[in-house]
Write a protein that holds these residues in place. Structure first.
Motif, PDB file in Angstrom:
ATOM      1  N   LEU A   1      86.382 -35.782 -70.221  1.00  0.00           N
ATOM      2  CA  LEU A   1      85.225 -35.200 -70.876  1.00  0.00           C
ATOM      3  C   LEU A   1      85.033 -35.904 -72.215  1.00  0.00           C
ATOM      4  CD1 LEU A   1      85.780 -31.406 -70.179  1.00  0.00           C
ATOM      5  CD2 LEU A   1      84.205 -32.957 -69.054  1.00  0.00           C
ATOM      6  N   THR A   2      83.859 -36.516 -72.394  1.00  0.00           N
ATOM      7  CA  THR A   2      83.551 -37.188 -73.651  1.00  0.00           C
ATOM      8  C   THR A   2      82.177 -36.744 -74.113  1.00  0.00           C
ATOM      9  OG1 THR A   2      82.616 -39.059 -72.462  1.00  0.00           O
ATOM     10  CG2 THR A   2      84.939 -39.222 -73.059  1.00  0.00           C
ATOM     11  N   ASP A   3      81.921 -36.879 -75.396  1.00  0.00           N
ATOM     12  CA  ASP A   3      80.639 -36.575 -76.007  1.00  0.00           C
ATOM     13  C   ASP A   3      80.182 -35.152 -75.685  1.00  0.00           C
ATOM     14  OD1 ASP A   3      78.432 -37.114 -77.583  1.00  0.00           O
ATOM     15  OD2 ASP A   3      77.227 -37.746 -75.867  1.00  0.00           O
ATOM     16  N   THR A   4      81.102 -34.211 -75.765  1.00  0.00           N
ATOM     17  CA  THR A   4      80.733 -32.831 -75.483  1.00  0.00           C
ATOM     18  C   THR A   4      79.818 -32.265 -76.558  1.00  0.00           C
ATOM     19  OG1 THR A   4      82.766 -32.087 -76.540  1.00  0.00           O
ATOM     20  CG2 THR A   4      82.815 -32.336 -74.152  1.00  0.00           C
ATOM     21  N   GLU A   5      80.019 -32.660 -77.798  1.00  0.00           N
ATOM     22  CA  GLU A   5      79.151 -32.174 -78.874  1.00  0.00           C
ATOM     23  C   GLU A   5      77.726 -32.709 -78.712  1.00  0.00           C
ATOM     24  OE1 GLU A   5      79.596 -29.835 -81.106  1.00  0.00           O
ATOM     25  OE2 GLU A   5      81.555 -29.515 -80.194  1.00  0.00           O
ATOM     26  N   GLY A   6      77.599 -33.962 -78.312  1.00  0.00           N
ATOM     27  CA  GLY A   6      76.269 -34.530 -78.078  1.00  0.00           C
ATOM     28  C   GLY A   6      75.550 -33.824 -76.934  1.00  0.00           C
ATOM     29  N   TYR A   7      76.305 -33.524 -75.875  1.00  0.00           N
ATOM     30  CA  TYR A   7      75.718 -32.805 -74.742  1.00  0.00           C
ATOM     31  C   TYR A   7      75.248 -31.415 -75.176  1.00  0.00           C
ATOM     32  CZ  TYR A   7      75.375 -30.284 -70.347  1.00  0.00           C
ATOM     33  OH  TYR A   7      74.916 -29.517 -69.323  1.00  0.00           O
ATOM     34  N   ALA A   8      76.058 -30.738 -75.972  1.00  0.00           N
ATOM     35  CA  ALA A   8      75.695 -29.401 -76.439  1.00  0.00           C
ATOM     36  C   ALA A   8      74.471 -29.470 -77.349  1.00  0.00           C
ATOM     37  CB  ALA A   8      76.870 -28.757 -77.162  1.00  0.00           C
ATOM     38  N   ALA A   9      74.392 -30.486 -78.195  1.00  0.00           N
ATOM     39  CA  ALA A   9      73.242 -30.618 -79.086  1.00  0.00           C
ATOM     40  C   ALA A   9      71.963 -30.866 -78.291  1.00  0.00           C
ATOM     41  CB  ALA A   9      73.483 -31.751 -80.081  1.00  0.00           C
ATOM     42  N   ARG A  10      72.040 -31.729 -77.279  1.00  0.00           N
ATOM     43  CA  ARG A  10      70.859 -31.993 -76.434  1.00  0.00           C
ATOM     44  C   ARG A  10      70.447 -30.726 -75.681  1.00  0.00           C
ATOM     45  NH1 ARG A  10      73.832 -36.586 -75.702  1.00  0.00           N
ATOM     46  NH2 ARG A  10      74.616 -35.953 -73.671  1.00  0.00           N
ATOM     47  N   ALA A  11      71.416 -29.947 -75.206  1.00  0.00           N
ATOM     48  CA  ALA A  11      71.102 -28.709 -74.485  1.00  0.00           C
ATOM     49  C   ALA A  11      70.461 -27.694 -75.420  1.00  0.00           C
ATOM     50  CB  ALA A  11      72.368 -28.127 -73.856  1.00  0.00           C
ATOM     51  N   ARG A  12      70.965 -27.599 -76.648  1.00  0.00           N
ATOM     52  CA  ARG A  12      70.362 -26.672 -77.613  1.00  0.00           C
ATOM     53  C   ARG A  12      68.935 -27.086 -77.964  1.00  0.00           C
ATOM     54  NH1 ARG A  12      75.292 -27.495 -80.324  1.00  0.00           N
ATOM     55  NH2 ARG A  12      76.780 -25.919 -79.694  1.00  0.00           N
ATOM     56  N   ALA A  13      68.711 -28.400 -78.080  1.00  0.00           N
ATOM     57  CA  ALA A  13      67.372 -28.882 -78.420  1.00  0.00           C
ATOM     58  C   ALA A  13      66.402 -28.628 -77.276  1.00  0.00           C
ATOM     59  CB  ALA A  13      67.414 -30.375 -78.755  1.00  0.00           C
ATOM     60  N   ALA A  14      66.870 -28.731 -76.035  1.00  0.00           N
ATOM     61  CA  ALA A  14      65.998 -28.533 -74.876  1.00  0.00           C
ATOM     62  C   ALA A  14      65.709 -27.064 -74.628  1.00  0.00           C
ATOM     63  CB  ALA A  14      66.641 -29.145 -73.632  1.00  0.00           C
ATOM     64  N   ALA A  15      66.636 -26.200 -75.041  1.00  0.00           N
ATOM     65  CA  ALA A  15      66.445 -24.766 -74.809  1.00  0.00           C
ATOM     66  C   ALA A  15      65.435 -24.214 -75.805  1.00  0.00           C
ATOM     67  CB  ALA A  15      67.780 -24.039 -74.954  1.00  0.00           C
ATOM     68  N   LYS A  16      64.611 -23.321 -75.342  1.00  0.00           N
ATOM     69  CA  LYS A  16      63.605 -22.718 -76.205  1.00  0.00           C
ATOM     70  C   LYS A  16      64.072 -21.294 -76.518  1.00  0.00           C
ATOM     71  CE  LYS A  16      58.714 -21.684 -76.410  1.00  0.00           C
ATOM     72  NZ  LYS A  16      57.472 -21.658 -75.660  1.00  0.00           N
ATOM     73  N   ALA A  17      64.181 -21.011 -77.786  1.00  0.00           N
ATOM     74  CA  ALA A  17      64.632 -19.682 -78.195  1.00  0.00           C
ATOM     75  C   ALA A  17      63.517 -18.681 -77.954  1.00  0.00           C
ATOM     76  CB  ALA A  17      65.022 -19.692 -79.670  1.00  0.00           C
ATOM     77  N   PRO A  18      63.830 -17.501 -77.432  1.00  0.00           N
ATOM     78  CA  PRO A  18      62.786 -16.501 -77.197  1.00  0.00           C
ATOM     79  C   PRO A  18      62.242 -15.958 -78.531  1.00  0.00           C
ATOM     80  CG  PRO A  18      64.944 -15.577 -76.765  1.00  0.00           C
ATOM     81  CD  PRO A  18      65.155 -17.038 -77.022  1.00  0.00           C
ATOM     82  N   ASP A  19      60.988 -15.596 -78.501  1.00  0.00           N
ATOM     83  CA  ASP A  19      60.349 -15.043 -79.691  1.00  0.00           C
ATOM     84  C   ASP A  19      60.571 -13.539 -79.698  1.00  0.00           C
ATOM     85  OD1 ASP A  19      58.815 -14.633 -81.915  1.00  0.00           O
ATOM     86  OD2 ASP A  19      56.912 -14.695 -80.819  1.00  0.00           O
ATOM     87  N   PHE A  20      61.355 -13.076 -80.646  1.00  0.00           N
ATOM     88  CA  PHE A  20      61.646 -11.656 -80.735  1.00  0.00           C
ATOM     89  C   PHE A  20      60.776 -10.968 -81.793  1.00  0.00           C
ATOM     90  CE2 PHE A  20      65.776 -13.150 -78.987  1.00  0.00           C
ATOM     91  CZ  PHE A  20      65.726 -12.442 -77.806  1.00  0.00           C
ATOM     92  N   GLY A  21      59.635 -11.556 -82.134  1.00  0.00           N
ATOM     93  CA  GLY A  21      58.762 -10.985 -83.150  1.00  0.00           C
ATOM     94  C   GLY A  21      58.122  -9.697 -82.666  1.00  0.00           C
ATOM     95  N   ALA A  22      57.604  -8.930 -83.587  1.00  0.00           N
ATOM     96  CA  ALA A  22      56.932  -7.665 -83.267  1.00  0.00           C
ATOM     97  C   ALA A  22      55.639  -7.965 -82.519  1.00  0.00           C
ATOM     98  CB  ALA A  22      56.643  -6.901 -84.541  1.00  0.00           C
ATOM     99  N   PRO A  23      55.228  -7.085 -81.601  1.00  0.00           N
ATOM    100  CA  PRO A  23      53.993  -7.338 -80.855  1.00  0.00           C
ATOM    101  C   PRO A  23      52.779  -7.290 -81.787  1.00  0.00           C
ATOM    102  CG  PRO A  23      54.886  -5.184 -80.319  1.00  0.00           C
ATOM    103  CD  PRO A  23      55.887  -5.858 -81.171  1.00  0.00           C
ATOM    104  N   THR A  24      51.843  -8.170 -81.481  1.00  0.00           N
ATOM    105  CA  THR A  24      50.614  -8.228 -82.275  1.00  0.00           C
ATOM    106  C   THR A  24      49.580  -7.296 -81.662  1.00  0.00           C
ATOM    107  OG1 THR A  24      49.762 -10.032 -80.957  1.00  0.00           O
ATOM    108  CG2 THR A  24      51.102 -10.640 -82.864  1.00  0.00           C
ATOM    109  N   GLU A  25      48.441  -7.181 -82.327  1.00  0.00           N
ATOM    110  CA  GLU A  25      47.353  -6.352 -81.794  1.00  0.00           C
ATOM    111  C   GLU A  25      46.864  -6.904 -80.459  1.00  0.00           C
ATOM    112  OE1 GLU A  25      46.245  -3.402 -82.764  1.00  0.00           O
ATOM    113  OE2 GLU A  25      47.847  -3.477 -84.251  1.00  0.00           O
TER     114      GLU A  25
END
Length: 147
Positions: free
Chosen positions: A98-122
């Motif tokens: 296993l090599t470049d595990t940190e790079g793989y994790a960084a690419r996976a984090r960049a590709a993942a989209k964080a859900p929007d937990f904001g309050a609902p709008t009108e």
């Protein structure tokens, strides 16, 4: 010589007693008595009395021709053993690192989209109300007639 006569007589007596005991035993080939209170007593008696056809040597099936011979079985087993050895070689711990595990994790984090937990709008509330109103419009009341 006279001592052997006693042994022969004892052996004869032993054989006679054994034969008497064996002939006095219940024969396993006789029809057993059926309990008359049994719900299947009549069917059991009829089945015991039934004399079916006895098998003959002609009833023995022919030797199958589509069965693998010892040489073919040996070849199949050897092929399986070779495949197992290859799998063990290919999956051995020293075959990969296993090599470049940190790079793989960084690419996976960049590709993942964080859900929007904001309050609902009108607009979100209006969309929810519109969906609920449409669902209520499609819904029908249950029948009041008993089934």
């Amino acid at each position: 010589m006279n001592g052997a006569t006693g042994k022969i007589v004892r052996l004869g007596v032993l054989i006679a007693l054994t034969a008497t005991a064996v002939t006095g035993c219940v024969s396993p080939f006789k029809t057993a008595k059926v309990d008359p209170t049994s719900p299947i007593a009549e069917q059991a008696s009829a089945a015991a009395r039934y004399k079916g056809r006895r098998p003959t040597f002609a009833d023995i099936p022919a030797i199958p021709t589509d069965v693998r011979g010892p040489a073919r079985i040996k070849a199949v087993v050897e092929a399986e053993q070779r495949a197992a050895a290859k799998l063990r070689r290919d999956a051995a711990p020293e075959t990969f690192k296993l090599t470049d595990t940190e790079g793989y994790a960084a690419r996976a984090r960049a590709a993942a989209k964080a859900p929007d937990f904001g309050a609902p709008t009108e607009a979100d509330r209006a969309n929810t109300e519109a969906f609920a109103a449409a669902a209520r419009g499609r819904a029908s009341a249950p029948s009041s007639q008993p089934k």
